[in-house]
Design a protein around this motif. Structure first.
Motif, PDB file in Angstrom:
ATOM      1  N   GLU A  17      45.968  44.811  38.491  1.00  0.00           N
ATOM      2  CA  GLU A  17      47.278  44.419  37.970  1.00  0.00           C
ATOM      3  C   GLU A  17      48.319  45.521  38.123  1.00  0.00           C
ATOM      4  N   GLU A  18      47.900  46.636  38.721  1.00  0.00           N
ATOM      5  CA  GLU A  18      48.828  47.713  39.041  1.00  0.00           C
ATOM      6  C   GLU A  18      49.094  47.782  40.534  1.00  0.00           C
ATOM      7  N   MET A  19      48.572  46.810  41.288  1.00  0.00           N
ATOM      8  CA  MET A  19      48.845  46.700  42.717  1.00  0.00           C
ATOM      9  C   MET A  19      50.028  45.762  42.944  1.00  0.00           C
ATOM     10  N   HIS A  20      50.712  45.954  44.057  1.00  0.00           N
ATOM     11  CA  HIS A  20      51.840  45.085  44.387  1.00  0.00           C
ATOM     12  C   HIS A  20      51.356  43.699  44.824  1.00  0.00           C
ATOM     13  N   ASP A  21      50.263  43.655  45.583  1.00  0.00           N
ATOM     14  CA  ASP A  21      49.780  42.360  46.068  1.00  0.00           C
ATOM     15  C   ASP A  21      48.252  42.430  46.216  1.00  0.00           C
ATOM     16  N   PRO A  22      47.507  42.395  45.103  1.00  0.00           N
ATOM     17  CA  PRO A  22      46.058  42.597  45.180  1.00  0.00           C
ATOM     18  C   PRO A  22      45.328  41.538  45.993  1.00  0.00           C
ATOM     19  N   GLN A  23      45.807  40.311  45.980  1.00  0.00           N
ATOM     20  CA  GLN A  23      45.071  39.260  46.672  1.00  0.00           C
ATOM     21  C   GLN A  23      45.072  39.460  48.184  1.00  0.00           C
ATOM     22  N   ARG A  24      46.035  40.169  48.695  1.00  0.00           N
ATOM     23  CA  ARG A  24      46.042  40.501  50.120  1.00  0.00           C
ATOM     24  C   ARG A  24      45.551  41.927  50.379  1.00  0.00           C
ATOM     25  N   ASP A  25      45.970  42.859  49.526  1.00  0.00           N
ATOM     26  CA  ASP A  25      45.694  44.264  49.797  1.00  0.00           C
ATOM     27  C   ASP A  25      44.235  44.649  49.552  1.00  0.00           C
ATOM     28  N   GLY A  42      37.661  40.381  44.624  1.00  0.00           N
ATOM     29  CA  GLY A  42      38.930  41.053  44.382  1.00  0.00           C
ATOM     30  C   GLY A  42      40.131  40.210  44.723  1.00  0.00           C
ATOM     31  N   ALA A  43      39.987  39.339  45.739  1.00  0.00           N
ATOM     32  CA  ALA A  43      41.100  38.485  46.124  1.00  0.00           C
ATOM     33  C   ALA A  43      41.219  37.262  45.226  1.00  0.00           C
ATOM     34  N   ALA A  44      40.086  36.689  44.800  1.00  0.00           N
ATOM     35  CA  ALA A  44      40.106  35.471  43.987  1.00  0.00           C
ATOM     36  C   ALA A  44      40.383  35.752  42.520  1.00  0.00           C
ATOM     37  N   PHE A  45      39.930  36.904  42.016  1.00  0.00           N
ATOM     38  CA  PHE A  45      40.051  37.222  40.592  1.00  0.00           C
ATOM     39  C   PHE A  45      40.647  38.613  40.430  1.00  0.00           C
ATOM     40  N   VAL A  99      27.920  33.383  41.549  1.00  0.00           N
ATOM     41  CA  VAL A  99      28.015  32.613  40.307  1.00  0.00           C
ATOM     42  C   VAL A  99      29.409  32.024  40.144  1.00  0.00           C
ATOM     43  N   LEU A 100      30.442  32.811  40.424  1.00  0.00           N
ATOM     44  CA  LEU A 100      31.808  32.330  40.243  1.00  0.00           C
ATOM     45  C   LEU A 100      32.212  31.330  41.322  1.00  0.00           C
ATOM     46  N   ARG A 101      31.611  31.439  42.523  1.00  0.00           N
ATOM     47  CA  ARG A 101      31.875  30.416  43.542  1.00  0.00           C
ATOM     48  C   ARG A 101      31.370  29.061  43.055  1.00  0.00           C
ATOM     49  N   ARG A 102      30.210  29.072  42.384  1.00  0.00           N
ATOM     50  CA  ARG A 102      29.664  27.813  41.859  1.00  0.00           C
ATOM     51  C   ARG A 102      30.390  27.370  40.586  1.00  0.00           C
ATOM     52  N   LYS A 103      30.765  28.336  39.749  1.00  0.00           N
ATOM     53  CA  LYS A 103      31.352  28.032  38.457  1.00  0.00           C
ATOM     54  C   LYS A 103      32.799  27.562  38.588  1.00  0.00           C
ATOM     55  N   TYR A 104      33.529  28.183  39.505  1.00  0.00           N
ATOM     56  CA  TYR A 104      34.944  27.847  39.700  1.00  0.00           C
ATOM     57  C   TYR A 104      35.214  27.606  41.182  1.00  0.00           C
ATOM     58  N   PRO A 105      34.674  26.522  41.729  1.00  0.00           N
ATOM     59  CA  PRO A 105      34.813  26.286  43.179  1.00  0.00           C
ATOM     60  C   PRO A 105      36.243  26.011  43.622  1.00  0.00           C
ATOM     61  N   ASN A 106      37.102  25.590  42.711  1.00  0.00           N
ATOM     62  CA  ASN A 106      38.458  25.206  43.092  1.00  0.00           C
ATOM     63  C   ASN A 106      39.465  26.343  42.982  1.00  0.00           C
ATOM     64  N   VAL A 107      39.024  27.495  42.531  1.00  0.00           N
ATOM     65  CA  VAL A 107      39.938  28.635  42.454  1.00  0.00           C
ATOM     66  C   VAL A 107      40.331  29.057  43.870  1.00  0.00           C
ATOM     67  N   PRO A 108      41.627  29.218  44.153  1.00  0.00           N
ATOM     68  CA  PRO A 108      42.052  29.668  45.491  1.00  0.00           C
ATOM     69  C   PRO A 108      41.427  31.019  45.832  1.00  0.00           C
ATOM     70  N   ARG A 109      40.875  31.095  47.027  1.00  0.00           N
ATOM     71  CA  ARG A 109      40.252  32.326  47.487  1.00  0.00           C
ATOM     72  C   ARG A 109      40.924  32.764  48.786  1.00  0.00           C
ATOM     73  N   PRO A 110      41.897  33.702  48.697  1.00  0.00           N
ATOM     74  CA  PRO A 110      42.570  34.166  49.916  1.00  0.00           C
ATOM     75  C   PRO A 110      41.598  34.750  50.939  1.00  0.00           C
ATOM     76  N   PRO A 114      41.285  42.798  50.088  1.00  0.00           N
ATOM     77  CA  PRO A 114      40.469  42.554  51.291  1.00  0.00           C
ATOM     78  C   PRO A 114      40.862  43.448  52.464  1.00  0.00           C
ATOM     79  N   PHE A 115      42.171  43.645  52.653  1.00  0.00           N
ATOM     80  CA  PHE A 115      42.645  44.508  53.735  1.00  0.00           C
ATOM     81  C   PHE A 115      42.093  45.927  53.558  1.00  0.00           C
ATOM     82  N   GLY A 116      42.206  46.466  52.345  1.00  0.00           N
ATOM     83  CA  GLY A 116      41.736  47.826  52.090  1.00  0.00           C
ATOM     84  C   GLY A 116      40.240  47.966  52.253  1.00  0.00           C
ATOM     85  N   ILE A 117      39.483  46.976  51.802  1.00  0.00           N
ATOM     86  CA  ILE A 117      38.029  47.035  51.903  1.00  0.00           C
ATOM     87  C   ILE A 117      37.581  47.035  53.357  1.00  0.00           C
TER      88      ILE A 117
END
Length: 525
Positions: A249-257, A95-98, A428-439, A259-262
């Motif tokens: 895409e309807e959240m104000h800050d999904p990359q932070r919110d 949820g934070a990376a994608f 799979v996505l960690r291996r496929k896109y290792p350089n994607v920023p992961r908050p 993980p926090f919510g989970i």
């Protein structure tokens, strides 16, 4: 128009995933930009936490869990460690990376391709209208009959008036824009917390006044047979961390919110399952706990401390304040049931709409309302399926318990199978896109990520198999008969029960394939 992020990445102004995060080999169809332009931000951090609490804490299966006695507590805690926490970590990273609208669908499609995304997403979506029109509606009816009609059944026009109102109020809540609709799961989360807190307080008073049933140490000892029977229900209770990400895409800050919510809602949810199960076992003997009404029976018994008594045969009579408070609690329970479905409808309906404008479902399903920014067409389709499930099950089944068992098993199997596609996407996505920023990253590096993936997928697969074939692997135990594991009302009807599970699953796989084929034109564009 996209704008530059601080590190040079392109970012969608609506809060979508950076365009470089989406599969580089996949160019979104023109329809995607057209529909995403209708999205509006409406979820803040507190909203996400309450949304997830409402999603995760379902009270409809509490009686089913408690009916297994002390072992329910043991397996609830064991699976919290082996499944709940790992799945929370996997979903928090995804949820934070994608953070894309339709999250579970997008993750699966990015990891395994359009076809897998289409079929898996259909299973993920269709389980929710089945659940709403089946187990949730049946449990709500049982509550009305038990508390407001003195046991007199709802029949004919009364039954359909209540169940259709129950279903379509949930659908209407999903139709509303998220800025308004979010208050329904928020209310549901608050009602749950108040109801469970008051029930727990009442159980303490009951124990002081009447003593308690008590749970012996031997009752907690785990057994393989109980795990096979109870595991799928607990796994069903323990999924849902991803639902809020369907509206990323309807959240104000999904990359932070996200993980926090989970992480916050997960801790609340574990306590919210353990306390009512423990309370039921303290108040009622295990032999009298019903999967359909166990929690309600415990409420009746505990609330006698405010007025009423329990006869020697176990019959509960509530009077005065006890009756009033029990009726209020029953109303809260019905609200909790209804609001269980709302966030799942909001999430899964959005995921199906995204697959529609992404070329993995019919294009006409991938249309968002310009007024509400919600997938109204999918919402209405969910309501129609829920209503059909309710009508067919009521008319074709002569036993509420038998119907409850079969539809609950089908709902569980659909849900568990869909997560076999969703959760491994993190690896799979960690291996496929290792350089994607992961908050947020699963702590411990790749070994822990692999362990979380293997543990969750293995448990989901075992749970799905035991639902399709109750009693699977029980013959590993001396003297065990697999047919004894068939749900209530299906004794001696192994073939008939299997047909009720396998035929719909095959049909849903075929429909998912049809959805993929129908999206060819959208994909070509």
């Amino acid at each position: 128009m996209a704008e530059k992020h601080g590190d040079g990445r392109l970012v969608d102004p609506l809060g979508a995933a950076p365009s470089g995060i989406e599969d580089p080999s996949h160019t979104p169809p023109a329809a995607a930009a057209e529909e995403r332009a209708k999205l509006r931000r409406g979820l803040g951090r507190v909203d996400v936490v309450l949304f997830l609490i409402c999603t995760l804490v379902g009270l409809d299966t509490v009686g089913s869990v408690a009916s297994y006695g002390g072992q329910a507590i043991t397996w609830l805690l064991v699976l919290a460690v082996l499944f709940y926490i790992p799945s929370a970590l996997l979903t928090a990273e995804l949820g934070a990376a994608f953070p894309a609208e339709g999250g579970p669908y997008v993750w699966t499609r990015m990891a395994f391709g359009h076809y897998a995304g289409a079929v898996n997403n259909f299973l993920y979506w269709v389980s929710n209208p089945v659940w709403l029109g089946g187990p949730l509606a049946v449990t709500a009816v049982a509550t009305v009959e038990g508390f407001y009609r003195n046991g007199e059944p709802l029949t004919g026009a009364g039954f359909y008036t209540f169940t259709f109102a129950f279903i379509w109020v949930g659908v209407a809540s999903a139709v509303l824009s998220l800025r308004l609709g979010k208050w329904v799961p928020s209310l549901g989360a608050l009602v749950r917390m108040v109801l469970l807190a008051f029930f727990t307080f009442s159980v303490v008073l009951y124990g002081i006044e009447h003593g308690v049933q008590g749970i012996a140490a031997g009752d907690l000892a785990p057994s393989w047979s109980v795990f096979l029977a109870l595991g799928p229900v607990l796994l069903f209770n323990y999924v849902g961390f991803d639902v809020a990400s369907s509206a990323a895409e309807e959240m104000h800050d999904p990359q932070r919110d996200v993980p926090f919510g989970i992480l916050r809602s997960g801790a609340v949810a574990i306590a919210s399952y353990a306390l009512p199960v423990l309370g039921i076992l303290v108040v009622l003997p295990t032999s009298s706990v019903s999967g359909l009404s166990g929690f309600l029976d415990a409420i009746r018994a505990a609330f006698t401390v405010y007025g009423g008594h329990i006869a020697q045969d176990g019959t509960v009579t509530l009077t005065g304040a006890g009756r009033v408070l029990a009726d209020i609690a029953a109303g809260g329970f019905i609200i909790a049931l209804l609001t269980s479905a709302v966030p799942w409808l909001m999430g899964s309906d959005r995921a199906l709409a995204v697959s529609g404008y992404d070329g993995a479902a019919p294009r006409w399903l991938g249309v968002l309302s310009p007024r509400f920014g919600t997938p109204v067409r999918v919402n209405l389709l969910s309501g129609a399926i829920s209503s059909a499930v309710c009508v067919l099950a009521h008319e074709l089944s002569g036993s509420a318990a038998k119907y409850f068992g079969a539809v609950l098993a089908l709902t569980l199997s659909l849900t568990l199978l869909s997560y076999i596609g969703i959760l491994p996407s993190a690896l799979v996505l960690r291996r496929k896109y290792p350089n994607v920023p992961r908050p947020f990253r699963v702590p411990g590096g790749m070994p822990v990520l692999v362990a979380c993936t293997v543990a969750t997928v293995a448990l989901l697969l075992l749970g799905a198999i035991t639902l399709l074939y109750p009693g699977f692997a029980t013959d590993w135990l001396a003297g065990a008969n697999p047919d004894d594991a068939l749900p209530e009302g299906w004794s001696g009807q192994r073939l008939a029960y299997t047909v009720t599970q396998v035929v719909p699953l095959v049909m849903f796989f075929l429909i998912g394939t049809g959805f993929y084929l129908s999206g060819r034109r959208t994909r070509r564009r």
